[in-house]
Design an enzyme around this catalytic site. Structure first.
Site, PDB file in Angstrom:
ATOM      1  N   HIS A  58       0.810  -1.226   0.000  1.00 40.64           N
ATOM      2  CA  HIS A  58       0.000   0.000   0.000  1.00 40.64           C
ATOM      3  C   HIS A  58       0.840   1.272   0.000  1.00 40.64           C
ATOM      4  CE1 HIS A  58       0.784  -0.200   4.343  1.00 40.64           C
ATOM      5  NE2 HIS A  58       0.389   1.063   4.425  1.00 40.64           N
ATOM      6  N   ASP A  59       2.038   1.228   0.589  1.00 43.06           N
ATOM      7  CA  ASP A  59       2.877   2.421   0.677  1.00 43.06           C
ATOM      8  C   ASP A  59       4.045   2.424  -0.309  1.00 43.06           C
ATOM      9  OD1 ASP A  59       1.533   3.955   2.515  1.00 43.06           O
ATOM     10  OD2 ASP A  59       2.738   3.338   4.244  1.00 43.06           O
ATOM     11  N   LYS A  62       5.732   5.580  -1.649  1.00 47.55           N
ATOM     12  CA  LYS A  62       6.646   6.411  -0.848  1.00 47.55           C
ATOM     13  C   LYS A  62       8.087   6.306  -1.321  1.00 47.55           C
ATOM     14  CE  LYS A  62       3.898   6.811   3.348  1.00 47.55           C
ATOM     15  NZ  LYS A  62       3.791   6.532   4.805  1.00 47.55           N
ATOM     16  N   HIS A  87       1.560   9.763  -2.840  1.00 44.74           N
ATOM     17  CA  HIS A  87       2.078   8.391  -2.796  1.00 44.74           C
ATOM     18  C   HIS A  87       1.066   7.308  -3.182  1.00 44.74           C
ATOM     19  CE1 HIS A  87       0.511   7.932   1.401  1.00 44.74           C
ATOM     20  NE2 HIS A  87       0.524   6.650   1.122  1.00 44.74           N
ATOM     21  N   HIS A 111      -6.399   3.856  -1.014  1.00 50.92           N
ATOM     22  CA  HIS A 111      -6.313   3.470   0.398  1.00 50.92           C
ATOM     23  C   HIS A 111      -6.286   4.658   1.363  1.00 50.92           C
ATOM     24  CE1 HIS A 111      -1.866   4.035   0.062  1.00 50.92           C
ATOM     25  NE2 HIS A 111      -1.899   4.160   1.380  1.00 50.92           N
ATOM     26  N   HIS A 112      -6.231   5.897   0.852  1.00 53.58           N
ATOM     27  CA  HIS A 112      -6.316   7.077   1.726  1.00 53.58           C
ATOM     28  C   HIS A 112      -7.615   7.870   1.510  1.00 53.58           C
ATOM     29  CE1 HIS A 112      -2.837   7.411   4.308  1.00 53.58           C
ATOM     30  NE2 HIS A 112      -2.076   6.969   3.331  1.00 53.58           N
ATOM     31  N   ASP A 140      -4.248   0.410   8.378  1.00 53.02           N
ATOM     32  CA  ASP A 140      -3.145   1.354   8.202  1.00 53.02           C
ATOM     33  C   ASP A 140      -3.168   2.394   9.324  1.00 53.02           C
ATOM     34  OD1 ASP A 140      -1.010   2.723   6.993  1.00 53.02           O
ATOM     35  OD2 ASP A 140      -2.312   3.794   5.603  1.00 53.02           O
TER      36      ASP A 140
END
Length: 210
Positions: A58-59, A62, A87, A111-112, A140
């Protein structure tokens, strides 16, 4: 095995950029699978393979965020936060280039998002947010709250639980509340131990769009 090695390499690269997130991706994967299994038993349409891969990656976006921003002590400026907000988009682009499935790409991209439509990058709301993105958002947040970051110390699992429950219906899908309460003891145990979590070994059938 090669798929797992590739994912391990990506996670290691993320953690080298931001040491404060060491173990974060693996824990989010473990939390997400526990939560996803709980939701699946309750009748929700949870694809655990997609959830496994999406949560561990998911990250990944970054990797293209400057370390100076990721590791900054203190509050980010508005301009720096705008960079951070890129990101999920970058992560989805990386997943697409690596030929992951559309479901995985979409889950990473969103996801954000917030249930009330005030998230990013698309400001979509409610059930318009992909289901697995809504699952990962909870997990998260739980791990972020219970982990030390460059700008604050970790909260206790109980404090994190209360914050998540308070934000059901705004940040999080309110239908998840009873299942989050149900799975919370398992999440708390992991958060209190913070032991090294291994990447789930057999949940990679969605890898490379297969």
């Amino acid at each position: 095995m090669e798929a797992e090695k590739g994912i391990e390499s990506l996670i290691l690269a993320i953690e080298m950029v931001d040491d404060y997130t060491k173990g974060h991706s693996k824990r989010v994967q473990e939390y997400s699978l526990l939560f996803g299994e709980t939701l699946k038993r309750a009748g929700y349409p949870v694809d655990l393979d997609v959830l496994s891969t999406s949560s561990i990656l998911h990250d990944v976006g970054k990797l293209q965020i400057p370390a100076a921003i990721l590791q900054k002590k203190g509050r980010l400026t508005d301009e720096e936060f705008e960079v951070i907000k890129k990101h999920p988009v970058v992560g989805a682009e990386i997943a697409e280039k690596l030929n992951y499935s559309k479901d995985i790409i979409s889950t990473i991209y969103h996801h954000h998002e917030r249930y009330d439509g005030k998230g990013y990058p698309s400001q979509i709301a409610g059930e318009n947010i992909p289901f697995l993105s809504r699952v990962i958002t909870v997990c998260d947040t739980f791990d972020a709250l219970t982990s030390n970051r460059s700008y604050r110390n970790a909260l206790t699992p109980h404090q994190a639980k209360e914050i998540i429950l308070e934000n059901m219906g705004t940040q999080f899908d309110p239908s998840f509340e009873p299942y989050f309460r149900q799975v919370y003891p398992s999440l708390e145990e992991i958060a209190l131990n913070k032991s090294e979590v291994q990447i789930a070994p057999t949940l990679f059938s969605e890898k490379y769009g297969s």
